[in-house]
Design a protein around this motif. Structure first.
Motif: not given
Length: 280
Positions: A43-47
């Motif tokens: 999730l931390q890597q998603l916009p």
């Protein structure tokens, strides 16, 4: 006393000064194509869209906000059937004409090819524009609240509950985020913001704000707000696939409710702990 799930609140003492009490990811397969990552790390890597999200909105210009992606230098944003727009920022003012009663989906893609897909965090990336009469009624009610002789904090909390209760989640989030940014110490603010973040699918942000709120409490303190934050954070950890952390927090919430003499909540939490600890 009735059973209260995270996300519900007691409004009985909202206007009192001080502390007002206002009442998953299964294990992922690690294949040879990519390294193992927890749901939280993915999730931390998603916009993913932050706001407006899973909410009703007034028919006026909106500021779209999304999670910044490491390494991304440009984002493509598509609202409904509109032509996609690009920006180098992590927010954008959307001032195109909106139609009352219409549903609008929002999709954000980073220029490294990453997007928040429905199986991750995209199911809540939408807003609905209020009908004109309904919007007018809400604005009149807001005006009445603002005419009351209330402190800034009391007015903000009442407005946040009013907006949340009428599914205007973006408006409620904006108010509560402002209070948190100001350094407010009232734990109810953190509990309510965490609940709304959780409701609209912003698990990472809910985890952070619940943690901030619990950090304002003491180890010995036994309050309903603390117990609700413990329970809320437990459900977020469970959603993120962290079962052991979830069970530990649920046990803390159970202890808090036991100290408060709320046996209904104690029983409900005992059942929830057993559910969380069940392994597939």
């Amino acid at each position: 006393m009735t059973e209260t799930q995270p996300g519900t609140h007691l409004l009985s003492e909202i206007c009192r000064a001080g502390e007002a009490v206002i009442r998953l990811c299964p294990d992922c397969n690690n294949d040879t194509r990519r390294p193992f990552a927890t749901k939280e790390q993915r999730l931390q890597q998603l916009p993913y869209l932050i706001s407006p999200r899973n909410t009703l909105v007034f028919n006026e210009s909106l500021t779209l906000r999304w999670n910044p992606v490491s390494g991304a230098t440009q984002y493509t944003v598509k609202v409904g059937s509109e032509k996609p727009k690009q920006t180098n920022e992590t927010q954008m003012v959307y001032d195109s004409e909106l139609k009352p009663g219409e549903f609008y989906s929002v999709k954000v893609m980073a220029n490294n090819g990453v997007a928040a897909k429905e199986d991750d965090d995209g199911l809540n990336s939408w807003f609905i524009v209020l009908e004109e009469e309904e919007a007018k009624t809400f604005q009149e009610q807001v005006s009445v609240i603002k005419q009351q002789e209330l402190s800034h904090e009391q007015e903000a909390l009442i407005l946040a509950y009013f907006y949340r209760g009428n599914e205007l989640n973006a408006e409620a989030i904006q108010i509560l985020e402002g209070l948190v940014k100001s350094g407010i110490k009232t734990t109810t603010v953190y509990q309510l913001l965490g609940d709304i973040y959780q409701q609209v699918g912003l698990s990472l942000m809910a985890k952070e704000v619940y943690g901030q709120g619990l950090g304002l409490t003491t180890e010995e303190e036994n309050s309903e707000v603390k117990a609700m934050m413990q329970w809320g954070l437990a459900e977020v950890e469970y959603t993120l696939g962290n079962r052991d952390e979830a069970a530990e927090l649920l046990q803390k919430a159970k202890t808090s409710y036991s100290a408060l003499g709320d046996e209904i909540q104690v029983e409900a939490l005992a059942k929830r702990i057993n559910q969380v600890l069940e392994r597939d």
